[in-house]
Write a protein that holds these residues in place. Structure first.
Motif, PDB file in Angstrom:
ATOM      1  N   SER A  70       7.239   8.401  -8.327  1.00  9.15           N
ATOM      2  CA  SER A  70       7.666   7.086  -7.561  1.00  9.15           C
ATOM      3  C   SER A  70       9.004   6.709  -8.096  1.00  9.15           C
ATOM      4  O   SER A  70       9.479   5.793  -7.432  1.00  9.15           O
ATOM      5  N   HIS A  71       9.335   7.134  -9.413  1.00  9.14           N
ATOM      6  CA  HIS A  71      10.635   6.704  -9.866  1.00  9.14           C
ATOM      7  C   HIS A  71      11.783   7.158  -9.296  1.00  9.14           C
ATOM      8  O   HIS A  71      12.898   6.753  -9.158  1.00  9.14           O
ATOM      9  N   VAL A  72      11.511   8.539  -8.369  1.00  7.48           N
ATOM     10  CA  VAL A  72      12.693   9.045  -7.763  1.00  7.48           C
ATOM     11  C   VAL A  72      13.493   8.255  -6.858  1.00  7.48           C
ATOM     12  O   VAL A  72      14.663   8.263  -6.768  1.00  7.48           O
ATOM     13  N   LEU A  75      14.955   4.652  -9.458  1.00  9.86           N
ATOM     14  CA  LEU A  75      15.792   5.053 -10.347  1.00  9.86           C
ATOM     15  C   LEU A  75      17.060   5.709  -9.784  1.00  9.86           C
ATOM     16  O   LEU A  75      18.309   5.592 -10.040  1.00  9.86           O
ATOM     17  N   HIS A  76      16.634   6.924  -9.005  1.00  8.74           N
ATOM     18  CA  HIS A  76      17.451   7.801  -8.320  1.00  8.74           C
ATOM     19  C   HIS A  76      18.104   7.470  -7.109  1.00  8.74           C
ATOM     20  O   HIS A  76      18.392   8.149  -6.135  1.00  8.74           O
ATOM     21  N   THR A  77      17.947   6.126  -6.836  1.00 12.49           N
ATOM     22  CA  THR A  77      18.334   5.471  -5.489  1.00 12.49           C
ATOM     23  C   THR A  77      19.765   6.365  -5.147  1.00 12.49           C
ATOM     24  O   THR A  77      20.037   6.539  -3.798  1.00 12.49           O
ATOM     25  N   GLU A  80      20.578   9.506 -15.435  1.00 11.26           N
ATOM     26  CA  GLU A  80      19.605   8.272 -15.346  1.00 11.26           C
ATOM     27  C   GLU A  80      18.205   8.579 -15.902  1.00 11.26           C
ATOM     28  O   GLU A  80      17.779   7.593 -16.718  1.00 11.26           O
ATOM     29  N   ASP A  81      17.595   9.632 -15.699  1.00 11.58           N
ATOM     30  CA  ASP A  81      16.447  10.143 -16.606  1.00 11.58           C
ATOM     31  C   ASP A  81      16.555   9.723 -18.103  1.00 11.58           C
ATOM     32  O   ASP A  81      15.590   9.397 -18.743  1.00 11.58           O
ATOM     33  N   ALA A  82      17.621  10.239 -18.619  1.00 12.93           N
ATOM     34  CA  ALA A  82      17.966  10.424 -20.062  1.00 12.93           C
ATOM     35  C   ALA A  82      18.015   8.999 -20.655  1.00 12.93           C
ATOM     36  O   ALA A  82      17.672   8.676 -21.795  1.00 12.93           O
TER      37      ALA A  82
HETATM   38 FE   LIG Z   1      14.218  11.372 -12.610  1.00 10.35          FE
END
Ligand SMILES: [Fe+2]
Ligand code: FES
Length: 423
Positions: A179-181, A184-186, A337-339
């Protein structure tokens, strides 16, 4: 919610810990092969599972992985001389083969026989741009995992390593959290998020995917369903395999075009540091520059190709707030972004304070799978997936099949070499 004790049992992987014993039952990447380019070149210090190693390529081209400190009196073999078929300690000249055999001892009188000793040396396989090793008991050594990426030519894959300052569980959970994809990665997943463009609307515009999950012999598959971009079209279905103990394959799809996949392995260097190995592979050539750009690691402010280190810390995420009116995260690139998120959770995140909802299903199952497997091991069983046939593990991004279960998209689902042999 987890107790602090459970959190420690899940996160800590040093020698003597339950999770450390589990990790030591799998083959692990220890270095990028490109970091040891020349036979006889400089040895490297590498850390893995809270232990220190010397990794070297003998003049005969064979890679050795030995305990870093010399078994005689503890000088670092990283200082050593790499010779024909081994490495010689600089301190008193003990020379070790890639298999740990003592080949020569310089500080002994001539004619004296060397003691019957052997240095700790670990099995090595060099494959697909990575040097892999196995740190566990010899009698438990599993077959080398033949990932699908090993079958594409060198030009059809890009291997990266990123060393960061956070625990491996944070990194792995981020990768299993569908669900973060879309949030966060909008910037990458929903480029039309400000509403300027309707033709870019795609499956990732659904920020609340429905999840389903089924366990497999290697870990599990989760399927994330997203509403279609236009009414009447099928839902989008993304199936991601979680592969014990810390791997996943990300399907190409809305983000990258359908002909590729990315294998990601979150490898604990120690409790607070993780090396993320990622392999983008495809049926077509993969352009390294493009891949580096996509991750955001082509920015020398964020990442160093020299030492593979992420240049990020709590309080210095390289976030640009000035651009956030049009850039959702203010960060550059998906991997960056993930990091940033994993760094922000601290060196070892305390899960006793979190609040989970249904969209965290895959994260919860990952923890359960690991902790149950540790319990099984303590009762004398084998960890999940050590015997799995990795050739069958794949990911997919596709329309939801009409009138059929999602698992029909992955013909190997639940079919394993082990299962077949048992039939
Ligand atoms: Fe991610
Ligand atoms: S410490 Fe290595 S030879 Fe003595």
């Amino acid at each position: 919610m987890m107790t602090r004790e459970e959190n420690d049992r899940l996160c800590r992987i040093g020698p003597g810990t339950p999770m450390g014993a589990l990790f030591r039952r799998y083959w692990m990447p220890i270095a990028l092969a490109e970091k040891l380019p020349e036979p006889g070149g400089a040895p490297r210090h590498e850390r893995l599972l809270g232990q220190d190693f010397v990794v070297f390529r003998s003049q005969q081209g064979k890679v050795g992985v030995l305990d870093e400190l010399c078994m005689h009196r503890g000088a670092s073999l990283v200082l050593g001389r790499v010779e024909d078929c081994g490495i010689r300690c600089l301190y008193h000249g003990w020379k070790f083969g890639t298999d740990g055999e003592i080949l020569d001892i310089m500080n002994m009188p001539p004619g004296k026989r060397p003691p019957k000793l052997k240095a700790n040396a670990y099995p090595v396989v060099e494959a697909g741009g990575i040097i892999w090793t196995y740190l566990g008991p010899a009698e438990k050594q599993p077959p080398f995992p033949h990932w699908q990426y090993l079958d594409v030519p060198d030009t059809h894959r890009v291997v990266m390593r990123v060393d960061s300052h956070y625990n491996w569980v944070q990194a792995t959970e981020g990768g299993l959290d569908s669900s973060h994809v879309s949030i966060l990665h909008t910037n990458g997943a929903r480029p039309g998020w400000l509403g300027q463009s309707t033709d870019q609307v795609g499956a990732f515009d659904d920020t609340g995917p429905q999840l389903e999950l089924e366990e497999t012999e290697f870990g599990y598959h989760y399927a994330a369903f997203r509403r279609p971009a236009r009414p009447g079209e099928p839902e989008n279905c993304r199936i991601v395999p979680f592969v014990m103990p810390s791997g996943r394959i990300i399907p190409g799809g809305a983000l990258q075009g359908a002909s590729n996949a990315t294998l990601v392995l979150e490898i604990p260097l120690d409790d607070e540091h993780t090396a993320t190995y990622s392999v983008r592979y495809s049926s077509k050539p993969v352009d390294p520059a493009e891949r580096h750009r996509e991750t955001g690691f082509d920015d020398p402010e964020i990442y160093s190709f020299e030492d593979n280190k992420l240049k990020m810390s709590r309080g210095d995420y390289k976030q640009n707030r000035a651009i956030m009116a049009t850039n959702f995260s203010g960060l550059r690139g998906i991997a960056t972004e993930d990091a940033a998120i994993a760094t922000s959770q601290g060196p070892i995140y305390d899960r006793s304070t979190e609040h989970l909802i249904a969209s965290d299903m895959a994260v919860v199952r990952f923890r359960r799978r690991l902790l149950d497997s540790v319990d099984d091991m303590e009762r004398g069983g084998d960890p999940v997936g050590v015997q799995a046939d990795h050739r069958l593990i794949q990911a997919i991004d596709a329309p939801r099949p009409a009138g059929a279960h999602w698992r029909t998209l992955i013909p190997s689902h639940r079919v394993s070499a082990v299962d077949q042999a048992a039939e």
